[in-house]
Design an enzyme around this catalytic site. Sequence first.
Site, PDB file in Angstrom:
ATOM      1  N   GLU A   3      27.304  -9.708  -5.054  1.00 53.95           N
ATOM      2  CA  GLU A   3      26.334  -9.346  -4.015  1.00 53.95           C
ATOM      3  C   GLU A   3      26.539 -10.058  -2.684  1.00 53.95           C
ATOM      4  O   GLU A   3      26.375  -9.484  -1.625  1.00 53.95           O
ATOM      5  CB  GLU A   3      24.936  -9.625  -4.546  1.00 53.95           C
ATOM      6  CG  GLU A   3      23.885  -9.014  -3.684  1.00 53.95           C
ATOM      7  CD  GLU A   3      22.554  -8.975  -4.400  1.00 53.95           C
ATOM      8  OE1 GLU A   3      22.495  -8.376  -5.490  1.00 53.95           O
ATOM      9  OE2 GLU A   3      21.597  -9.526  -3.872  1.00 53.95           O
TER      10      GLU A   3
ATOM     11  N   TRP B   5      19.684 -14.207  -6.073  1.00 55.64           N
ATOM     12  CA  TRP B   5      18.406 -13.504  -6.148  1.00 55.64           C
ATOM     13  C   TRP B   5      17.217 -14.411  -5.802  1.00 55.64           C
ATOM     14  O   TRP B   5      16.081 -14.128  -6.146  1.00 55.64           O
ATOM     15  CB  TRP B   5      18.246 -12.824  -7.511  1.00 55.64           C
ATOM     16  CG  TRP B   5      19.071 -11.556  -7.588  1.00 55.64           C
ATOM     17  CD1 TRP B   5      19.639 -10.899  -6.531  1.00 55.64           C
ATOM     18  CD2 TRP B   5      19.413 -10.791  -8.749  1.00 55.64           C
ATOM     19  NE1 TRP B   5      20.313  -9.795  -6.969  1.00 55.64           N
ATOM     20  CE2 TRP B   5      20.198  -9.688  -8.322  1.00 55.64           C
ATOM     21  CE3 TRP B   5      19.129 -10.932 -10.117  1.00 55.64           C
ATOM     22  CZ2 TRP B   5      20.705  -8.731  -9.211  1.00 55.64           C
ATOM     23  CZ3 TRP B   5      19.633  -9.974 -11.002  1.00 55.64           C
ATOM     24  CH2 TRP B   5      20.404  -8.888 -10.550  1.00 55.64           C
TER      25      TRP B   5
ATOM     26  N   CYS C 199      24.737  -1.970 -20.305  1.00 56.20           N
ATOM     27  CA  CYS C 199      23.822  -2.984 -19.755  1.00 56.20           C
ATOM     28  C   CYS C 199      22.713  -3.234 -20.785  1.00 56.20           C
ATOM     29  O   CYS C 199      22.737  -2.661 -21.873  1.00 56.20           O
ATOM     30  CB  CYS C 199      23.250  -2.520 -18.410  1.00 56.20           C
ATOM     31  SG  CYS C 199      22.461  -3.848 -17.459  1.00 56.20           S
TER      32      CYS C 199
ATOM     33  N   LYS D 102      24.139  -0.678  -1.820  1.00 56.54           N
ATOM     34  CA  LYS D 102      23.600  -1.871  -1.177  1.00 56.54           C
ATOM     35  C   LYS D 102      23.888  -1.866   0.314  1.00 56.54           C
ATOM     36  O   LYS D 102      24.994  -1.542   0.746  1.00 56.54           O
ATOM     37  CB  LYS D 102      24.214  -3.117  -1.795  1.00 56.54           C
ATOM     38  CG  LYS D 102      23.377  -3.648  -2.912  1.00 56.54           C
ATOM     39  CD  LYS D 102      23.945  -4.953  -3.434  1.00 56.54           C
ATOM     40  CE  LYS D 102      23.434  -5.249  -4.824  1.00 56.54           C
ATOM     41  NZ  LYS D 102      22.009  -5.455  -4.921  1.00 56.54           N
TER      42      LYS D 102
ATOM     43  N   HIS E 229      21.235   3.803 -18.395  1.00 59.12           N
ATOM     44  CA  HIS E 229      20.261   4.142 -17.355  1.00 59.12           C
ATOM     45  C   HIS E 229      19.641   5.498 -17.579  1.00 59.12           C
ATOM     46  O   HIS E 229      18.786   5.950 -16.819  1.00 59.12           O
ATOM     47  CB  HIS E 229      20.917   4.055 -15.983  1.00 59.12           C
ATOM     48  CG  HIS E 229      21.535   2.706 -15.745  1.00 59.12           C
ATOM     49  ND1 HIS E 229      22.835   2.426 -16.089  1.00 59.12           N
ATOM     50  CD2 HIS E 229      21.010   1.560 -15.267  1.00 59.12           C
ATOM     51  CE1 HIS E 229      23.091   1.158 -15.803  1.00 59.12           C
ATOM     52  NE2 HIS E 229      21.996   0.605 -15.316  1.00 59.12           N
TER      53      HIS E 229
ATOM     54  N   CYS F 182      10.153  -3.039  -5.036  1.00 54.00           N
ATOM     55  CA  CYS F 182      10.189  -4.295  -4.301  1.00 54.00           C
ATOM     56  C   CYS F 182      10.558  -5.425  -5.253  1.00 54.00           C
ATOM     57  O   CYS F 182      10.316  -5.333  -6.442  1.00 54.00           O
ATOM     58  CB  CYS F 182       8.813  -4.599  -3.712  1.00 54.00           C
ATOM     59  SG  CYS F 182       8.261  -3.324  -2.578  1.00 54.00           S
TER      60      CYS F 182
ATOM     61  N   GLU G 264       0.813  -1.210   0.000  1.00 55.56           N
ATOM     62  CA  GLU G 264       0.000   0.000   0.000  1.00 55.56           C
ATOM     63  C   GLU G 264       0.853   1.269   0.000  1.00 55.56           C
ATOM     64  O   GLU G 264       0.534   2.252  -0.675  1.00 55.56           O
ATOM     65  CB  GLU G 264      -0.931   0.045   1.227  1.00 55.56           C
ATOM     66  CG  GLU G 264      -2.028  -1.004   1.244  1.00 55.56           C
ATOM     67  CD  GLU G 264      -1.578  -2.311   1.881  1.00 55.56           C
ATOM     68  OE1 GLU G 264      -0.363  -2.524   2.049  1.00 55.56           O
ATOM     69  OE2 GLU G 264      -2.457  -3.137   2.206  1.00 55.56           O
TER      70      GLU G 264
HETATM   71  N1  GLN Z   1      21.081  -9.838 -20.518  1.00 56.39           N
HETATM   72  C1  GLN Z   1      20.396  -8.976 -19.591  1.00 56.39           C
HETATM   73  C2  GLN Z   1      19.776  -7.818 -20.338  1.00 56.39           C
HETATM   74  O1  GLN Z   1      20.322  -7.421 -21.319  1.00 56.39           O
HETATM   75  C3  GLN Z   1      21.331  -8.442 -18.546  1.00 56.39           C
HETATM   76  C4  GLN Z   1      20.618  -7.645 -17.521  1.00 56.39           C
HETATM   77  C5  GLN Z   1      21.450  -7.238 -16.362  1.00 56.39           C
HETATM   78  O2  GLN Z   1      22.638  -7.249 -16.424  1.00 56.39           O
HETATM   79  N2  GLN Z   1      20.831  -6.860 -15.284  1.00 56.39           N
HETATM   80  O3  GLN Z   1      18.771  -7.274 -19.932  1.00 56.39           O
HETATM   81 ZN    ZN Z   2      23.797  -5.235 -16.546  1.00 63.00          ZN
END
Ligand code: GLN
Ligand code: ZN
Length: 750
Positions: free
Chosen positions: A600, A556, A722, A115, A690, A511, A17
């Site tokens: 991690e 994870w 990424c 983190k 990003h 989350c 919520e």
């Molecule tokens: N292969 C994934 C992607 O391209 C890698 C994602 C990640 O590193 N979190 O989305």
């Molecule tokens: Zn990545």
Amino acid sequence: MYSKAIIGYPRVGKLRELKFSTEKYFRGEESKEQLEAVAKSIREEQWILQKRKGIDFIPSNDFSFYDNMLDTIILLGAIPKEYKNLKVDMLDTYFAMARGYQGEKGDVKALPMKKWFNTNYHYIVPIIEDDMKFTCNVDNLVKYYKEALSLDIRTTPSIIGPFTFLKLARFNGKKGINDVCYDILNIYNEVLSKLVSLEVEVVQVHEPYLVMDLNEEDKELFTDLYTRLFTNSKSLKIVLQSYFGDIRDIYEEVCKLDFYGIGIDFIEGKQSLSLIKEKGFPKEKVLFAGIVNGKNIWRNDYSKTIELIREIENYADKIVLNTSCSLLHVPYTLDNETNLEEDKKKYFAFAEEKLGELEELSKILSGKEENLLVKNKELFKEGRIAEENKHIVLNEEDFNRKPSRKERKKIQKEFFKLPILPTTTIGSFPQTKDVKVIRKKYKQGEITSSEYDKEIKNYIKDVIKLQEDLDIDVLVHGEYERNDMVEYFGENLNGYLFTEKAWVQSYGTRCVKPPIIWGDITRIKPITVEYSKYAQSLTKKPVKGMLTGPVTILNWSFPREDISLRDMAFQIGGAIRDEVLDLEKAGIKIIQIDEAAIKEKLPLRKADWYTEYLDWAIKAFRLVHSKVEATTQIHTHMCYSEFKDIVKDIDNMDADVISFESSKSNLDIVEYLKQVNFETEVGPGVYDIHSPRVPSKKEIICLIKKLRENIDKEDLWINPDCGLKTRGEKETIESLRNMVKATKEIREVI
Ligand code: GLN
Ligand code: ZN
């Protein structure tokens, strides 16, 4: 009866919520008052529940609109100038620090986020400026305390302590910890006097940093800070909470200080028991024994816990039963899980059920209700999972790919004949609304699997065509069929369980819902082969197969507690290995195995890095690709470049190529790679995915030139940093076009 305590509780709300209300507030769809009302009712409901469950030390101020470190920034008035200058009210200043602000009052970026120790929770990093004037702001602390009081609940206010705050803060000027620590301490003194004036009896101060490797200076700082604090606040009982490990470096000093109680973690703290055995525990103090796991979701093994408590009782006179850390890291309640069968459910305890465990343990320890123990014992009888599969049999060859990487490199150069500085992407392409709708329809049974397949294949066809038009060298299929890097694989592996509403806060309003490793992991059937094969059939260029690595899948997920992490990593590794070999058989020549989360769970203490983690984590990755042909090129990807400390281990994963993020952070790592003779070929992302910003050809050229200073041209790959799934289509195409153009220009001159 034994007293019971918890260190903290989740706060996003049973059905998230707070998340939804906060997001609406961000979008301007809900008022501050509405948001405050939702928050208040979450707090109240939880206090009432905790009281009903007989918790004696009920925390307040464990609630947060975003993050407790950020709350501490407000508490101490450590607000950087640019946020103060916005001149918005406190809550909006708070959110501006959390997520940036762009509007009529100004334009500021968010504070950094990191983190929180060895969890997947992220905290906001305080930035300390040279001219910062700290001021005490106890409004929320007081408000929450009074709120609970009006429900007739006397809480234990909870705050992050000065040592942890200072150690995690970033100093962006000339000043350092020693220059500001007494100013900060003065504020803590003010906070504590305020609590005294409210007639607060007990306060809990969190100092998780105590479980890290501490040097002499750290120890002096901690001792000095608390010695001073105690001279000022005699009438208050202070409980020191430590968690995520043991406090071996500072145990004796802690025992000598004036704490009323000391919280010690017996779940993750491997040396906790031996510390109290060898060094004793002060008679007059209360030991808050962290015996109910705040991080994992399995039922407590009462027999073992009782044995442990009995042992602790030989050394400590006063014991309070405590959670090992805040329950923030587990989901709310099993009541929300309607699909999980009862015979599975009985093995789990989420936050609410853990309150019940504290209560039951207290009863059993006091000699009441033996039947609770009998019932609990049933769960830990042998046989939940058939014994024979627990250890997959592996030998040295399973971890050693042949021939050596150097030889493979020659063979692969010859085989692929790729241009110098090959271009590629990390795997996913923009996930438009339409793709998400199709996945959802399929999941809900609104379209058949062949209709779904057709749709996904159309996307693949388009993205292959797009990459050919852009003239990228190594293509991908786009990952349109995946919502998540772990769930997608988990769904196709035996041994996984999925929940419906078992959300855990990762940061702010975000989350995650980690799946549960229930049993032995094996692959049900090929997972990615069909789409990869289809993508490859559309082009002459190599298409990368795309998998998630075993360590990331494990990190994870909620792991089992009846076998070791190592065994689970090897089981998952075995399953992913089957997939790798099937991809190879299907004609896929390049396979990327993502290890986004490999760092991690690196232990908090250096001494444990190898013995407890890297030894098997690196091997688990090697297991996955050890059996492929010399001509099959193995890539891996990591989402960050802070792997300086373990760079040799990363090299030792024995991949042929690694891509990672480096466009944002400085290029230190790249220099470092050269120094250590890093052997794996590298693709240090040339632009930041990003942000929606399109990088110009010129700036990419510039960056590649810089990379070239430290990386041999034979070893350098060009790619974004990424996956592209969160980006829009238009900016993605423009960015990739510039990336390819930049690369082609550079090829001309080297
Ligand atoms: N292969 C994934 C992607 O391209 C890698 C994602 C990640 O590193 N979190 O989305
Ligand atoms: Zn990545």
